[in-house]
Each structure stands twice: as structure tokens, then as C-alpha cells.
Write an enzyme that holds these catalytic residues in place. Structure first.
Site, PDB file in Angstrom:
ATOM      1  N   HIS B  37     -50.486 -16.757  51.972  1.00 20.97           N
ATOM      2  CA  HIS B  37     -51.748 -16.678  52.711  1.00 20.97           C
ATOM      3  C   HIS B  37     -51.515 -16.172  54.139  1.00 20.97           C
ATOM      4  CE1 HIS B  37     -53.976 -18.742  49.550  1.00 20.97           C
ATOM      5  NE2 HIS B  37     -55.076 -18.465  50.219  1.00 20.97           N
ATOM      6  N   LYS B 102     -56.514 -28.379  44.801  1.00 19.44           N
ATOM      7  CA  LYS B 102     -56.876 -29.798  44.693  1.00 19.44           C
ATOM      8  C   LYS B 102     -57.099 -30.326  46.094  1.00 19.44           C
ATOM      9  CE  LYS B 102     -52.136 -31.557  44.790  1.00 19.44           C
ATOM     10  NZ  LYS B 102     -51.881 -32.447  45.918  1.00 19.44           N
TER      11      LYS B 102
END
Lengths: 336, 185
Positions: B37, B102
Site C-alpha cells: 500500500h 478484518k
């Protein structure tokens, strides 16, 4: 003086006895000659006794340690321990909230797949925490203990197809490529025991852990509030159902260390002190009333257990560390 | 009952999804976690092209274990999503529609999901051996030097996930827990 010499006398004490002897005789030159002769003899006796003692020590070859650690890394990541599995099954049987029950069922199914197909139950195969109980009559030969352990980690993570998740430097983040170094805790114990525990720790839950230096006046209520607050803030992040390791007392780092160590205790075993056993049970009940549930989608089963360990502390302090662990809490141990 | 969805994940498909839905995803998804990222955002800062086809794509926050012989991938469960919060809105604006991870997301990510008709799914954390079975093909498309953190293009069949934050901003973490607690009253 010769007669008083025994195995407990150190060379230093021999020398000081000789000094007083020298003053008494006043024949300094002759003493020096005699002393030198005595010294050589004492050195020889001390060395002989030392050699005998070393020979009586139990020897463990570094390669045995490496072999054991390699296997423990793999086994811990593939095979969920019975205490956790039984507890998950019990939670599944008792959980009434549908989505929570479904999740618990999937987690159990996952543990079975991992066991049957020899693969890691979680992709985060952790930073390798190693706990060594080294008897003081054990002598590691053929290499240093730390290197032997790290070599075991290196082999275990490669041969077991485990993920290498360690970066060399916390800010200039380059992967070491072999999951070393391990975080090793040494404890020297009596006798010739050598126990080694490997506990791969995932960071989803590690990141949700916290420590706080409470005041003595905060008391048990302060401890309870802090533990609950940490679990609440963690919410769905650490993969509930979690196991909550709590370290109370000691110093800043000791509290964290015993919190981590508490996670090695099987979760169906409670603290042996009735006061802390009750505290563990009360905290578990409170946590399971928060409603977070498995994966945070709601339900009763937020935690499987609260394990508390304590240590004496300073008159001014009440350190509390909460080390959260996920449902894939892994540890395998062996005595060599 | 699970909803079956296929990629590309268009806005029309996303509008059908509600927080709490169980879904089975089939098609192509990309993997990316912390280090990848960071690099993607650095590319955007420099005005360069992304190494993934961002339009209507899904990014899965995962760093899998190495595949054994005969496996497409090893164990491959989700990692915790909040660490990607700082980067996600930029990628959503570039066309990424779905994220699988999550745990909690911050207000900026939720706002970006609502604004751009995105969706946040959760996969079961720690059910990595089970989830890995839905991956039939895996290919590294960028940043191989990052090892487990490299960007992979995965072909998945019936990848199990749950809608946590839908395009209206409904959040299962809030709704689910509230409904459970209300059920006890």
C-alpha cells in the site's frame, strides 16, 4: 591451611589466607617460594575439581536444540492445542447467536483442515517467541544456545512453508527472509532440566496489547477497568474469540513479560491462587458480556479465557499489562 | 444463504449488498498489505500508473504463507485492516471498489466507501487454511522483493466473506453487536 582447603574455597580466599600466613611467619622470601608452589598446586586441584564438575554436568548438543525448535515451530503452527480446541467446541455448543455460532464452526473446521493437511492454521505464523528453562547443571555444547534456537527457527519456517514475517529494523523495514531473530526468554532453573517452548505470536492481536502503570490506590477495580477497556478497544481487530493474558506487578517490562508468559498456560487451568482464579473468572464473564462476539459480529464468545500472572512489585506501583492473543494461540513445548 | 458475486465489482453489484450479508466471491482479486500500500500511494504521489487494474477491483489484505507443491497458495486469511486506513481512500478514488480484511475502519474510509459506492468485506481472521482453498491461481504482479507482502493477482472461486460496511455506511460491527445485546434484554 592445606587441611582446610575444600571444594568451596575459591582461589581468591586461598590467596588472602596466605597473606595472613605470610605476616605471621615474617619469613617473606621463603613464603613467596612456598606460596608459589602452593598456588600451582591449588590451581591444579581447582582445575581438576572444575573438570570433574563439568563432566558431571548434563551435556546437550546445540544441534539437538536446533532440531527440536525446528519441529516445534512447525507443530505449533499446524496443530491447534487440545485445550483451545476443546474450549472452541464448548463455545460452539453453547453459543446461541447464529452468526457467532457459524464463525466458531468455521474456525473449528479451519483447525481440522490445518491438522489434516499439515498446513498453518493462520497465515500469520508469527514472530517466534521462545521460552527456555535451562537447568543450571546443563551445559550446551557444540555452539551457542541463541544461535542454535535461531537456526531451528530458520529451518522450521523454511521447511514448514511458514510465512517469514520479521523485518530487520523497525523503521527501515526489510524482511530478514527467515523469520529470525526469535524473541528468546531464558530462565535458569535448578537441576538438569532443559525445557523449550515455542510460541509463534501473530501481530493482529499483539498490536492490540497495552500496558499501564496504575497507582496502588487504583486497586483491583483499576485493574479490571483497564483489562476491560483494552478488550473493548480492540473489538474485532485481534480475531476474537481471544485469550487475554494479564501480567500484574513487577516493573514495566516484567508486567509485559509475565502477561506474555501467562498465554503459555493451558486455558482450562486457572490461577492456583483462589483470589486470582476468581478474578480471572470474573473478568472472563465481564468480557463475554460486552457483546463483541467471534470476529466482532456480535455474540457471547468474545474471549475463551483470561490468564493472570503476578509478581511482587514496588510500594509505589501497580503495573498492569494486557497481552491479547487470538483464537489461534499457539505454543508447543518439549523437554530435552 | 450466501449471495454469489463475481468480479469486476461494479457499483450496481455493490448496491445489492447489505451489511451482514454472507457472500461468495468468484473472479480476480489483488492482494496488498502494509508495504505494498505504501508503494502504491508513492506511485500515485508521483503521478505514475498503478501495477493493478484498479477499476472495479477488490483488494484483499493478506500476506499468504508459501504454497506447497500442488497448492495455488498456502494459508491465506485476512490481516487487520486499520493499518491500511491511511491509504485506502486514495485507492478507492482510483476505482478500487471492494476491500477484504478484518477489523475496524476509520471515519475517512467509511466516508470514502459511501461517497464512491464501495464496500468493505471481512473474511474470518485466523481461518486461513480454509480460505486458502478458495484460491485456484496466484501470480505475483508487483513488488516480488516484498516476499509475503508482494502484490498477487488471485483467481478465487467462492471466496467466503461477509459484508461489514455497505455503500450506505451501515456497519456490521455496530449493528451485529447491538442486535446481540438487545436480544438479551
Amino acid at each position: 591451611m592445606y587441611r582446610t582447603l575444600n571444594g568451596n574455597l575459591s582461589l581468591q580466599s586461598i590467596t588472602s589466607n596466605e597473606s595472613s600466613y605470610a605476616v605471621k611467619t615474617a619469613d617473606k622470601i621463603r613464603y613467596v617460594e612456598t606460596g608459589m608452589k602452593h598456588k600451582s598446586l591449588y590451581c591444579f586441584i581447582a582445575f581438576y575439581k572444575f573438570s570433574v564438575t563439568v563432566c558431571q554436568m548434563r551435556e546437550i548438543h546445540a544441534s539437538e536444540v536446533t532440531k527440536a525448535v525446528r519441529k516445534l515451530c512447525i507443530d505449533a503452527n499446524y496443530y491447534l492445542s487440545d485445550d483451545i480446541k476443546e474450549n472452541l467446541q464448548k463455545a460452539y455448543n453453547e453459543e446461541k447467536w447464529n452468526i457467532a455460532r457459524d464463525i466458531l464452526g468455521k474456525i473449528l473446521e479451519n483447525a481440522d483442515i490445518a491438522r489434516n493437511e499439515n498446513m498453518p492454521m493462520c497465515q500469520d505464523t508469527g514472530m517466534t517467541c521462545v521460552f527456555v528453562e535451562l537447568g543450571q547443571e546443563v551445559h550446551i555444547v557444540g555452539g551457542t544456545l541463541g544461535e542454535a534456537i535461531n537456526e531451528g527457527v530458520r529451518l522450521g519456517y523454511e521447511d514448514g512453508f511458514l510465512r517469514k514475517s520479521v523485518v530487520r529494523d523497525p523503521l527501515n523495514r526489510v524482511n530478514t527472509g527467515d523469520n529470525t531473530p526469535a524473541v528468546i526468554n531464558y530462565e535458569i532453573v535448578s537441576g538438569d532440566k532443559f525445557k523449550i517452548t515455542v510460541s509463534p505470536k501473530g501481530f493482529g492481536s499483539e498490536n492490540m496489547s497495552k500496558i499501564k502503570m496504575l497507582k496502588p490506590s487504583d486497586g483491583v477495580e483499576g485493574v479490571k477497568n483497564f483489562v476491560i477497556q483494552v478488550v473493548k478497544e480492540a473489538g474485532p481487530n485481534p480475531c476474537p474469540p481471544i485469550i487475554v493474558g494479564v501480567g500484574i506487578g513487577g516493573t514495566f517490562e516484567k508486567a509485559a513479560s509475565i502477561a506474555k508468559k501467562s498465554l503459555l498456560r493451558p486455558i482450562n487451568e486457572r490461577n492456583s491462587d483462589p483470589f486470582y482464579r476468581e478474578l480471572e473468572e470474573e473478568l472472563l464473564e465481564k468480557i463475554n458480556s460486552l457483546g463483541i462476539g467471534p470476529q466482532g459480529f456480535g455474540g457471547r464468545t468474545t474471549a475463551l479465557a483470561v490468564n493472570i500472572e503476578t509478581y511482587p512489585t514496588h510500594i509505589a506501583g501497580l503495573p498492569v499489562a494486557v497481552n491479547i492473543s487470538c483464537h489461534a494461540t499457539r505454543h508447543k513445548e518439549i523437554e530435552l | 444463504m450466501e449471495k454469489r458475486i463475481t468480479t469486476p465489482l461494479t457499483k450496481e453489484k455493490i448496491r445489492e449488498l447489505k451489511a451482514g450479508d454472507s457472500v461468495l466471491i468468484t473472479g480476480t482479486i489483488y492482494t496488498a498489505r502494509d508495504a505494498a500500500h505504501k508503494r502504491l500511494i508513492e506511485l500515485l504521489d508521483k503521478g505514475e500508473e498503478l501495477p493493478i487494474e484498479a477499476a472495479d477491483s477488490i483488494i484483499y489484505y493478506v500476506g499468504p504463507t508459501p504454497a506447497k507443491e500442488g497448492q495455488a497458495i498456502g494459508s491465506a486469511g485476512p490481516t487487520t485492516s486499520y493499518r491500511m486506513d491511511a491509504y485506502s481512500p486514495r485507492l478507492i478514488e482510483r476505482g478500487v471498489r471492494g476491500m477484504i480484511g478484518k477489523g475496524l475502519r476509520n471515519a475517512e474510509v467509511i466516508e470514502s466507501i459511501k461517497k464512491n459506492t464501495g464496500v468493505y468485506f471481512a473474511a474470518i481472521g485466523g481461518a486461513a487454511a480454509l480460505i486458502g482453498k478458495s484460491v485456484v491461481k496466484s501470480e505475483i504482479v508487483a513488488y516480488e522483493d516484498l516476499g509475503a507482502e508482494a502484490i498477487r493477482k488471485l483467481e478465487v472461486v467462492d471466496f467466503p466473506a461477509i459484508v461489514v460496511i455497505d455503500c450506505e455506511g451501515n456497519n456490521l460491527y455496530e449493528i451485529g453487536q447491538k442486535e446481540y445485546l438487545d436480544s438479551l434484554k
